[in-house]
Design a protein around this motif. Structure first.
Motif, mmCIF file in Angstrom:
data_model
loop_
_atom_site.group_PDB
_atom_site.id
_atom_site.type_symbol
_atom_site.label_atom_id
_atom_site.label_comp_id
_atom_site.label_asym_id
_atom_site.label_seq_id
_atom_site.Cartn_x
_atom_site.Cartn_y
_atom_site.Cartn_z
ATOM 1 N N UNK A 116 50.478 -11.700 31.390
ATOM 2 C CA UNK A 116 50.258 -10.640 32.352
ATOM 3 C C UNK A 116 50.470 -9.449 31.721
ATOM 4 N N UNK A 117 52.348 -9.779 31.039
ATOM 5 C CA UNK A 117 53.359 -9.088 29.949
ATOM 6 C C UNK A 117 52.608 -8.177 29.037
ATOM 7 N N UNK A 118 51.465 -8.314 28.205
ATOM 8 C CA UNK A 118 50.313 -7.694 27.814
ATOM 9 C C UNK A 118 49.850 -7.301 28.335
ATOM 10 N N UNK A 119 49.136 -7.670 29.360
ATOM 11 C CA UNK A 119 47.979 -6.495 29.957
ATOM 12 C C UNK A 119 48.913 -5.690 30.863
ATOM 13 N N UNK A 120 50.373 -5.311 30.885
ATOM 14 C CA UNK A 120 50.821 -4.597 31.506
ATOM 15 C C UNK A 120 51.293 -2.873 30.604
ATOM 16 N N UNK A 121 51.715 -3.627 29.297
ATOM 17 C CA UNK A 121 51.369 -2.982 28.633
ATOM 18 C C UNK A 121 50.328 -2.064 28.101
ATOM 19 N N UNK A 122 49.693 -2.450 27.594
ATOM 20 C CA UNK A 122 47.781 -2.496 27.141
ATOM 21 C C UNK A 122 47.694 -1.052 28.499
ATOM 22 N N UNK A 123 48.090 -1.422 29.686
ATOM 23 C CA UNK A 123 47.459 -0.209 30.874
ATOM 24 C C UNK A 123 48.276 0.675 30.523
ATOM 25 N N UNK A 124 50.011 0.796 29.689
ATOM 26 C CA UNK A 124 50.748 1.931 29.548
ATOM 27 C C UNK A 124 49.896 2.862 28.571
ATOM 28 N N UNK A 125 49.093 2.120 27.782
ATOM 29 C CA UNK A 125 48.633 2.594 26.657
ATOM 30 C C UNK A 125 48.157 3.378 26.787
ATOM 31 N N UNK B 125 47.061 -4.769 21.580
ATOM 32 C CA UNK B 125 47.203 -5.194 23.136
ATOM 33 C C UNK B 125 46.303 -6.339 23.164
ATOM 34 N N UNK B 126 45.096 -5.415 23.066
ATOM 35 C CA UNK B 126 43.741 -6.090 23.068
ATOM 36 C C UNK B 126 43.575 -7.254 22.001
ATOM 37 N N UNK B 127 43.903 -7.535 20.532
ATOM 38 C CA UNK B 127 44.166 -8.728 20.092
ATOM 39 C C UNK B 127 44.774 -9.633 20.732
ATOM 40 N N UNK B 128 46.010 -9.555 21.308
ATOM 41 C CA UNK B 128 47.498 -10.540 20.970
ATOM 42 C C UNK B 128 47.178 -10.992 22.359
ATOM 43 N N UNK C 285 47.991 6.264 17.031
ATOM 44 C CA UNK C 285 49.306 5.492 16.914
ATOM 45 C C UNK C 285 49.089 4.984 18.335
ATOM 46 N N UNK C 286 48.104 5.763 19.338
ATOM 47 C CA UNK C 286 47.912 4.492 20.665
ATOM 48 C C UNK C 286 47.064 4.528 20.287
ATOM 49 N N UNK C 287 45.895 4.747 19.774
ATOM 50 C CA UNK C 287 44.791 3.490 19.240
ATOM 51 C C UNK C 287 45.153 2.594 18.871
ATOM 52 N N UNK C 288 45.797 2.714 17.996
ATOM 53 C CA UNK C 288 46.455 1.417 17.182
ATOM 54 C C UNK C 288 47.474 -0.127 18.476
ATOM 55 N N UNK C 289 47.600 0.562 19.457
ATOM 56 C CA UNK C 289 48.769 0.083 19.733
ATOM 57 C C UNK C 289 47.359 -0.775 20.880
ATOM 58 N N UNK C 290 46.450 0.046 21.427
ATOM 59 C CA UNK C 290 45.659 -0.624 22.083
ATOM 60 C C UNK C 290 45.179 -1.329 21.658
ATOM 61 N N UNK C 291 44.454 -1.820 20.352
ATOM 62 C CA UNK C 291 43.914 -2.439 19.705
ATOM 63 C C UNK C 291 44.658 -4.127 19.059
#
Length: 146
Positions: free
Chosen positions: A55-64, A21-24, A13-19
Motif C-alpha cells: 500500500x505504501x509503495x502504491x501510494x508513492x507510485x501514484x504520487x510519481x 516502484x512498479x518493480x518493488x 527521473x520520474x519515469x525511473x521512479x515509476x519503474x
C-alpha cells in the motif's frame, strides 16, 4: 540555458521512479504470495505487514504518476515570470519549477527542481527579474527567468 534538456531530465527521473516502484510492488506481491502458500494462517501478521508495504509503495507510485502528468503539461516556452516550467536564477541558485525530483545537472550546472507547491515557489510566485523575496527570513533576488 536549454530548458528542453532540463525537462527531459525531469521526465527521465520520474519515469525511473515509476519503474522502480512498479518493480518493488511486483516483488513484494510475489513475496506475499510465497508467504501465503508456504506458511499458512499462522503468519497472518507478516502478510499484513507485507500488504501495508504494498500500500505504501502504491501510494508513492501514484504520487510519481501525478508528477508525470504534471510534467507532461509543461512546454519549453520561455517564461517572463515565476510559473510552472520556468527556470529561475536567484543569487542563491538555479531552480526549475516542475515536479520536485531533486537536483539535476545540465550544462555542468546544478539545478534544483521544485514543485509549484513548495514554500520557495509560493514566495516568488508571479515575480519577475530583479524582484526580491524572502524564504525562512533569507532574502533572495531573482536574477533571471527563462
Amino acid at each position: 540555458m536549454d530548458k528542453s534538456k532540463i525537462l527531459t531530465a525531469v521526465k527521465t527521473k520520474i519515469a525511473d521512479k515509476i519503474q522502480k516502484f512498479e518493480r518493488l510492488i511486483e516483488e513484494t506481491r510475489a513475496s506475499n504470495n510465497d508467504t501465503k502458500s508456504s506458511m499458512g494462517d499462522k503468519y497472518e501478521t507478516g502478510r499484513e505487514m507485507l500488504q501495508q508495504e504494498i500500500n505504501n509503495l502504491q501510494r508513492q507510485l501514484n504520487e510519481s504518476l501525478q508528477q508525470q502528468l504534471l510534467v507532461q503539461k509543461i512546454n519549453g516556452e520561455p517564461s517572463s515570470k515565476v510559473q510552472n516550467g520556468a527556470l529561475i536564477k536567484t543569487d542563491k541558485g538555479l531552480f526549475y519549477i516542475s515536479a520536485s525530483v531533486g537536483e539535476i545537472l545540465s550544462e555542468n550546472r546544478k539545478i534544483m527542481t521544485v514543485s509549484a507547491e513548495s514554500p520557495l515557489v509560493k514566495a516568488m510566485a508571479g515575480l519577475t527579474t530583479g524582484q526580491n523575496f524572502f524564504v525562512n527570513a533569507i532574502s533572495q533576488t531573482i536574477e533571471g527567468i527563462w
